[in-house]
Design an enzyme around this catalytic site. Structure first.
Site, PDB file in Angstrom:
ATOM      1  N   LEU A 165     -26.602   7.604   4.720  1.00 15.97           N
ATOM      2  CA  LEU A 165     -26.414   8.466   5.382  1.00 15.97           C
ATOM      3  C   LEU A 165     -26.035   8.381   6.715  1.00 15.97           C
ATOM      4  CD1 LEU A 165     -29.069  11.085   3.974  1.00 15.97           C
ATOM      5  CD2 LEU A 165     -27.031  10.608   3.153  1.00 15.97           C
ATOM      6  N   LYS A 170     -13.230  -7.159   4.733  1.00 16.78           N
ATOM      7  CA  LYS A 170     -12.705  -6.693   3.113  1.00 16.78           C
ATOM      8  C   LYS A 170     -12.222  -8.199   2.315  1.00 16.78           C
ATOM      9  CE  LYS A 170     -13.754  -2.544   3.094  1.00 16.78           C
ATOM     10  NZ  LYS A 170     -14.957  -1.995   2.310  1.00 16.78           N
ATOM     11  N   TYR A 178     -12.597  -5.184  10.734  1.00 16.88           N
ATOM     12  CA  TYR A 178     -12.778  -4.355   9.574  1.00 16.88           C
ATOM     13  C   TYR A 178     -11.969  -5.179   8.387  1.00 16.88           C
ATOM     14  CZ  TYR A 178     -11.818  -0.950   5.978  1.00 16.88           C
ATOM     15  OH  TYR A 178     -11.635  -0.235   4.723  1.00 16.88           O
ATOM     16  N   LEU A 219      -4.285   9.933   9.515  1.00 17.89           N
ATOM     17  CA  LEU A 219      -3.227  10.942   9.653  1.00 17.89           C
ATOM     18  C   LEU A 219      -3.638  12.242   9.035  1.00 17.89           C
ATOM     19  CD1 LEU A 219      -0.332  11.808  10.612  1.00 17.89           C
ATOM     20  CD2 LEU A 219       0.255  10.958   8.453  1.00 17.89           C
ATOM     21  N   SER A 235      -9.165  -2.938   0.448  1.00 20.95           N
ATOM     22  CA  SER A 235      -8.074  -2.345   0.873  1.00 20.95           C
ATOM     23  C   SER A 235      -6.866  -2.920   0.824  1.00 20.95           C
ATOM     24  CB  SER A 235      -8.772  -1.980   2.385  1.00 20.95           C
ATOM     25  OG  SER A 235      -7.606  -1.593   3.189  1.00 20.95           O
ATOM     26  N   ASN A 282      -3.610   4.481   0.900  1.00 25.22           N
ATOM     27  CA  ASN A 282      -4.021   5.496   1.690  1.00 25.22           C
ATOM     28  C   ASN A 282      -4.802   6.862   0.997  1.00 25.22           C
ATOM     29  OD1 ASN A 282      -2.445   3.702   3.315  1.00 25.22           O
ATOM     30  ND2 ASN A 282      -2.854   5.264   4.935  1.00 25.22           N
ATOM     31  N   THR A 331      -5.017  -3.350   3.235  1.00 19.04           N
ATOM     32  CA  THR A 331      -5.205  -4.082   4.668  1.00 19.04           C
ATOM     33  C   THR A 331      -5.165  -5.577   4.541  1.00 19.04           C
ATOM     34  OG1 THR A 331      -6.014  -4.012   6.949  1.00 19.04           O
ATOM     35  CG2 THR A 331      -7.704  -3.980   5.274  1.00 19.04           C
TER      36      THR A 331
HETATM   37  P1  NAD Z   1     -17.392   6.874   4.047  1.00 21.10           P
HETATM   38  O1  NAD Z   1     -17.951   6.409   5.360  1.00 21.10           O
HETATM   39  O2  NAD Z   1     -17.115   8.398   3.807  1.00 21.10           O
HETATM   40  O3  NAD Z   1     -18.448   6.396   3.053  1.00 21.10           O
HETATM   41  C1  NAD Z   1     -19.172   5.183   3.326  1.00 21.10           C
HETATM   42  C2  NAD Z   1     -20.480   5.659   2.765  1.00 21.10           C
HETATM   43  O4  NAD Z   1     -21.543   4.354   3.115  1.00 21.10           O
HETATM   44  C3  NAD Z   1     -21.255   6.543   3.705  1.00 21.10           C
HETATM   45  O5  NAD Z   1     -21.885   7.665   2.922  1.00 21.10           O
HETATM   46  C4  NAD Z   1     -22.177   5.540   4.592  1.00 21.10           C
HETATM   47  O6  NAD Z   1     -23.405   6.608   5.091  1.00 21.10           O
HETATM   48  C5  NAD Z   1     -22.571   4.819   3.706  1.00 21.10           C
HETATM   49  N1  NAD Z   1     -22.919   3.442   4.277  1.00 21.10           N
HETATM   50  C6  NAD Z   1     -22.541   2.722   5.326  1.00 21.10           C
HETATM   51  N2  NAD Z   1     -23.312   1.441   5.251  1.00 21.10           N
HETATM   52  C7  NAD Z   1     -24.314   1.549   4.479  1.00 21.10           C
HETATM   53  C8  NAD Z   1     -25.425   0.729   4.250  1.00 21.10           C
HETATM   54  N3  NAD Z   1     -25.580  -0.337   4.946  1.00 21.10           N
HETATM   55  N4  NAD Z   1     -26.416   1.257   3.559  1.00 21.10           N
HETATM   56  C9  NAD Z   1     -26.183   2.372   2.655  1.00 21.10           C
HETATM   57  N5  NAD Z   1     -25.216   3.192   2.863  1.00 21.10           N
HETATM   58  C10 NAD Z   1     -24.190   2.714   3.765  1.00 21.10           C
HETATM   59  O7  NAD Z   1     -16.197   5.870   3.538  1.00 21.10           O
HETATM   60  P2  NAD Z   1     -14.973   6.216   2.606  1.00 21.10           P
HETATM   61  O8  NAD Z   1     -13.678   6.625   2.956  1.00 21.10           O
HETATM   62  O9  NAD Z   1     -15.561   6.942   1.240  1.00 21.10           O
HETATM   63  O10 NAD Z   1     -14.811   4.437   2.126  1.00 21.10           O
HETATM   64  C11 NAD Z   1     -15.633   3.913   0.971  1.00 21.10           C
HETATM   65  C12 NAD Z   1     -15.147   2.460   1.015  1.00 21.10           C
HETATM   66  O11 NAD Z   1     -14.003   2.160   0.625  1.00 21.10           O
HETATM   67  C13 NAD Z   1     -15.531   1.949   2.453  1.00 21.10           C
HETATM   68  O12 NAD Z   1     -16.058   0.418   1.795  1.00 21.10           O
HETATM   69  C14 NAD Z   1     -14.166   1.479   2.936  1.00 21.10           C
HETATM   70  O13 NAD Z   1     -14.180   0.487   3.792  1.00 21.10           O
HETATM   71  C15 NAD Z   1     -13.487   1.526   1.753  1.00 21.10           C
HETATM   72  N6  NAD Z   1     -11.879   1.959   2.033  1.00 21.10           N
HETATM   73  C16 NAD Z   1     -11.711   3.186   2.663  1.00 21.10           C
HETATM   74  C17 NAD Z   1     -10.603   3.499   2.695  1.00 21.10           C
HETATM   75  C18 NAD Z   1     -10.142   4.959   3.365  1.00 21.10           C
HETATM   76  O14 NAD Z   1      -9.010   5.235   3.801  1.00 21.10           O
HETATM   77  N7  NAD Z   1     -10.955   6.107   3.179  1.00 21.10           N
HETATM   78  C19 NAD Z   1      -9.338   2.707   2.647  1.00 21.10           C
HETATM   79  C20 NAD Z   1      -9.547   1.537   1.870  1.00 21.10           C
HETATM   80  C21 NAD Z   1     -10.917   1.050   1.700  1.00 21.10           C
HETATM   81  N1  UFG Z   2      -0.577   8.286  12.236  1.00 19.63           N
HETATM   82  C1  UFG Z   2      -0.048   9.111  13.323  1.00 19.63           C
HETATM   83  N2  UFG Z   2      -0.710   9.862  14.031  1.00 19.63           N
HETATM   84  C2  UFG Z   2      -2.233   9.819  13.946  1.00 19.63           C
HETATM   85  C3  UFG Z   2      -2.855   9.106  12.891  1.00 19.63           C
HETATM   86  C4  UFG Z   2      -1.778   8.144  11.957  1.00 19.63           C
HETATM   87  O1  UFG Z   2       1.338   9.130  13.631  1.00 19.63           O
HETATM   88  O2  UFG Z   2      -2.874  10.672  14.616  1.00 19.63           O
HETATM   89  C5  UFG Z   2       0.259   7.288  11.660  1.00 19.63           C
HETATM   90  C6  UFG Z   2       0.037   5.867  11.849  1.00 19.63           C
HETATM   91  O3  UFG Z   2       0.547   5.171  12.753  1.00 19.63           O
HETATM   92  C7  UFG Z   2       0.457   5.184  10.269  1.00 19.63           C
HETATM   93  C8  UFG Z   2       0.167   6.517   9.373  1.00 19.63           C
HETATM   94  O4  UFG Z   2       0.194   7.620  10.201  1.00 19.63           O
HETATM   95  O5  UFG Z   2       1.971   5.350  10.388  1.00 19.63           O
HETATM   96  C9  UFG Z   2      -1.138   6.562   8.391  1.00 19.63           C
HETATM   97  O6  UFG Z   2      -2.020   6.072   9.480  1.00 19.63           O
HETATM   98  P1  UFG Z   2      -3.709   6.193   9.021  1.00 19.63           P
HETATM   99  O7  UFG Z   2      -4.416   5.944  10.225  1.00 19.63           O
HETATM  100  O8  UFG Z   2      -3.947   7.494   8.283  1.00 19.63           O
HETATM  101  O9  UFG Z   2      -3.602   5.090   8.076  1.00 19.63           O
HETATM  102  P2  UFG Z   2      -3.406   3.570   8.116  1.00 19.63           P
HETATM  103  O10 UFG Z   2      -2.405   3.074   6.986  1.00 19.63           O
HETATM  104  O11 UFG Z   2      -3.410   2.980   9.427  1.00 19.63           O
HETATM  105  O12 UFG Z   2      -4.855   2.740   7.544  1.00 19.63           O
HETATM  106  C10 UFG Z   2      -5.902   3.373   6.580  1.00 19.63           C
HETATM  107  C11 UFG Z   2      -7.069   3.179   7.056  1.00 19.63           C
HETATM  108  C12 UFG Z   2      -7.287   1.569   6.722  1.00 19.63           C
HETATM  109  C13 UFG Z   2      -6.960   0.872   5.495  1.00 19.63           C
HETATM  110  C14 UFG Z   2      -5.583   1.314   5.261  1.00 19.63           C
HETATM  111  C15 UFG Z   2      -4.941   0.995   3.960  1.00 19.63           C
HETATM  112  O13 UFG Z   2      -7.430   3.595   8.301  1.00 19.63           O
HETATM  113  O14 UFG Z   2      -8.635   1.173   7.135  1.00 19.63           O
HETATM  114  O15 UFG Z   2      -5.336   2.764   5.238  1.00 19.63           O
HETATM  115  O16 UFG Z   2      -6.025   1.236   2.832  1.00 19.63           O
HETATM  116  F1  UFG Z   2      -7.154  -0.299   5.307  1.00 19.63           F
END
Ligand code: NAD
Ligand code: UFG
Length: 329
Positions: free
Chosen positions: A33, A152, A148, A199, A124, A178, A126
């Site tokens: 959490l 990954k 970060y 975004l 990701s 995304n 990324t």
């Molecule tokens: P989130 O933060 O909403 O969910 C992650 C959950 O993991 C949270 O509920 C947090 O409490 C829990 N957590 C973190 N560390 C922990 C630990 N050590 N033990 C137990 N619980 C722990 O994030 P999300 O957006 O749901 O992302 C989930 C996964 O997907 C992450 O690994 C993130 O890096 C990856 N990911 C997310 C995105 C994105 O844009 N949301 C993109 C690419 C990859």
């Molecule tokens: N952007 C804005 N204004 C904002 C936020 C974002 O203009 O306030 C633009 C960014 O410059 C980018 C696009 O919106 O061009 C998307 O940005 P996000 O921050 O929503 O997403 P990113 O692609 O930068 O990154 C996200 C996650 C990363 C992940 C990646 C691919 O944050 O962790 O997607 O999954 F690695």
């Protein structure tokens, strides 16, 4: 199957719990959490009318995992737990390397110890760095611009080596593009702490009046209108991709892009949001954000071919569902 979902009360994890339950799987969540609220799992129960077992544990803690694995006969693990704020990972790298790497190692060890054969990992897009688009699974990974992203790429390598050394252990590395949107009930969605980095949550908070205006990070990229292009995918489609990966997983390591294959610019997303919800989003163009790349989107054909999975929801559903959640949240 009995599926352990780490990070299951988080944004993507909670939607995946719903998809798993709807597909007939049993779900055990382990979450500390640190970035979610326990109430999310009540909403998951309300939406599905099914039970979810919950453990408030840190998945870097091997003893806590021992207790969990000895109580449940786990068939597969989906590992979402981790920290994900790119900017924070630059200022607090050890926090990110510790949590994201140690959790993966400790969980993979527990899987070997308790004979769990299926492991699905949240990676990701990324990890592709600034490869040419569209990103394809066969590309060499390039260095990312932040810790970060490195966690990954490292976790992918760790899991690949563990699968090589342990025949019978199957790993799916899912590279998300995304994720945006929310469950169509409006009961669960993305609720970032503090100022949103991404975004869509920024746009929904502007729509709600919590924030004055969107800052568009740069309009001088070589893209359709100069603003950054990304492959936005509805979180419910993404969740279903996990069920497909689990159901089709076989021995070895398998990498899949989970995206739509379509690029959308920042201004295209803003316009789509305004039209879908009939709300104006004031914005100003500011400097580029450090570390951003101009454009990336997926080649999503491998998942379609091998998992029979394809993203179905369009940008309008993403914008409507994201706003429905924000409005009621
Ligand atoms: P989130 O933060 O909403 O969910 C992650 C959950 O993991 C949270 O509920 C947090 O409490 C829990 N957590 C973190 N560390 C922990 C630990 N050590 N033990 C137990 N619980 C722990 O994030 P999300 O957006 O749901 O992302 C989930 C996964 O997907 C992450 O690994 C993130 O890096 C990856 N990911 C997310 C995105 C994105 O844009 N949301 C993109 C690419 C990859
Ligand atoms: N952007 C804005 N204004 C904002 C936020 C974002 O203009 O306030 C633009 C960014 O410059 C980018 C696009 O919106 O061009 C998307 O940005 P996000 O921050 O929503 O997403 P990113 O692609 O930068 O990154 C996200 C996650 C990363 C992940 C990646 C691919 O944050 O962790 O997607 O999954 F690695």
């Amino acid at each position: 199957m009995n599926i352990l979902v780490t990070g299951g009360s988080g944004y993507i994890g909670s939607h995946t719990c719903i998809s798993l339950l709807e597909a007939g799987h049993s779900v055990i969540v382990a979450d500390n959490l640190s970035n979610s609220k326990i109430g999310v799992l009540d909403e998951v129960r309300n939406i599905t009318n099914k039970e979810v077992v919950f453990y408030k544990i840190d998945v870097t803690n091997a003893e806590a995992l021992d207790t969990l694995f000895s109580k449940h006969d786990i068939d597969g693990v989906i590992h979402f737990a981790g920290f994900k704020a790119v900017g924070e990972s630059v200022s607090a790298p050890s926090k990110y390397y510790f949590n994201n790497i140690v959790s993966t190692l400790v969980l993979a060890e527990a899987c070997q110890k308790y004979g769990v054969r299926k492991f699905v990992f949240s990676s990701s897009a990324t990890v592709y760095g600034d490869n040419a688009v569209p990103f394809v699974e066969t590309m060499n990974l390039l260095p990312t611009t932040n810790p970060y992203g490195e966690t990954k790429a490292m976790s992918e390598r760790i899991l690949t080596d563990i699968a090589k050394a342990n025949p019978g252990f199957s790993v799916a590395l899912l590279r998300y593009f995304n994720p945006v949107g929310a469950h169509e009930s409006g009961m669960i969605g993305e609720a970032p702490n503090g100022l949103p980095n991404n975004l869509m949550p920024y746009v929904t908070q502007v729509a709600k009046g919590k924030l004055n205006k969107l800052r568009v990070f740069g309009n001088d990229y070589p893209t359709v209108d100069g603003t950054g292009v990304r492959d936005y995918i509805h979180v419910v489609d993404l969740a279903e991709g996990h069920v497909a990966a689990l159901d089709n997983l076989h021995e070895g390591t398998h990498v899949f892009n989970l995206g739509t294959g379509r690029g959308t610019s920042v201004l295209e997303l803003v316009r789509a949001f305004e039209k879908a919800n009939n709300i104006e989003i004031p914005y100003e163009v500011v400097d580029r954000r450090l570390g951003d790349i101009a454009s990336f989107y997926a080649d999503a054909s491998k998942a379609e071919r091998e998992l029979a999975w394809k993203a179905k929801k369009d940008l309008v559903s993403m914008c409507r569902d994201a706003w429905r959640f924000e409005k009621h949240h």
